[in-house]
Write a protein that holds these residues in place. Sequence first.
Motif, PDB file in Angstrom:
ATOM      1  N   MET A 138       0.870  -1.169   0.000  1.00  0.00           N
ATOM      2  CA  MET A 138       0.000   0.000   0.000  1.00  0.00           C
ATOM      3  C   MET A 138       0.909   1.223   0.000  1.00  0.00           C
ATOM      4  N   THR A 139       0.773   2.054  -1.009  1.00  0.00           N
ATOM      5  CA  THR A 139       1.656   3.208  -1.146  1.00  0.00           C
ATOM      6  C   THR A 139       0.851   4.504  -1.058  1.00  0.00           C
ATOM      7  N   ASP A 153      -4.604   8.663  -4.777  1.00  0.00           N
ATOM      8  CA  ASP A 153      -5.378   8.527  -6.011  1.00  0.00           C
ATOM      9  C   ASP A 153      -6.816   8.126  -5.712  1.00  0.00           C
ATOM     10  N   PHE A 154      -6.986   7.174  -4.800  1.00  0.00           N
ATOM     11  CA  PHE A 154      -8.339   6.750  -4.419  1.00  0.00           C
ATOM     12  C   PHE A 154      -9.122   7.921  -3.820  1.00  0.00           C
ATOM     13  N   ARG A 163       3.472  13.118   3.094  1.00  0.00           N
ATOM     14  CA  ARG A 163       3.546  14.423   2.420  1.00  0.00           C
ATOM     15  C   ARG A 163       2.587  14.474   1.231  1.00  0.00           C
ATOM     16  N   PHE A 164       2.482  13.378   0.502  1.00  0.00           N
ATOM     17  CA  PHE A 164       1.631  13.304  -0.684  1.00  0.00           C
ATOM     18  C   PHE A 164       0.175  13.632  -0.336  1.00  0.00           C
ATOM     19  N   ARG A 208      -4.560  17.743   0.459  1.00  0.00           N
ATOM     20  CA  ARG A 208      -5.615  18.092   1.414  1.00  0.00           C
ATOM     21  C   ARG A 208      -6.320  19.413   1.105  1.00  0.00           C
ATOM     22  N   PRO A 209      -5.619  20.520   0.813  1.00  0.00           N
ATOM     23  CA  PRO A 209      -6.320  21.769   0.486  1.00  0.00           C
ATOM     24  C   PRO A 209      -7.208  21.642  -0.764  1.00  0.00           C
ATOM     25  N   ILE A 210      -6.762  20.859  -1.734  1.00  0.00           N
ATOM     26  CA  ILE A 210      -7.570  20.650  -2.946  1.00  0.00           C
ATOM     27  C   ILE A 210      -8.851  19.906  -2.597  1.00  0.00           C
TER      28      ILE A 210
END
Length: 124
Positions: free
Chosen positions: A43-44, A50-51, A76-77, A82-84
């Motif tokens: 799990m990356t 993406d999900f 970090r990804f 999160r703001p989007i």
Amino acid sequence: MPYGCQFRGVDIYIPSERGLRLNIFGMIDRNHKHEGFTTAENMTPDKVADFLDRMSLRISKRTFVFLDNTSVHRCRFVREFRPIWEKRRMFLFFLPLYSPHLNIAETLYRILKGKWLRPMDYFP
């Protein structure tokens, strides 16, 4: 095996093997609808992000997503997206540490792994 026998000073063991894994990422809403995915790969963060990103494009009302504190959830990804997602009205919250009892998906997965899945289900 309900009982066993062993000679004094002789170790008995069962060698372990690295078997296939089944990783599950999913969410359950208040109507018990499950949405998620499974993978035999690791799990990356990009799979999780993406999900969540695809989900944020489908929602029609304010949505609150509760995640546990797994590293792929707090990476970090995910923080960068999160703001989007909040502009799309999807808000992330994190459960307190060591609180699987607050996560209804954990209860479902425990039953799924312990009672429904057989060892042969992990093989292709």
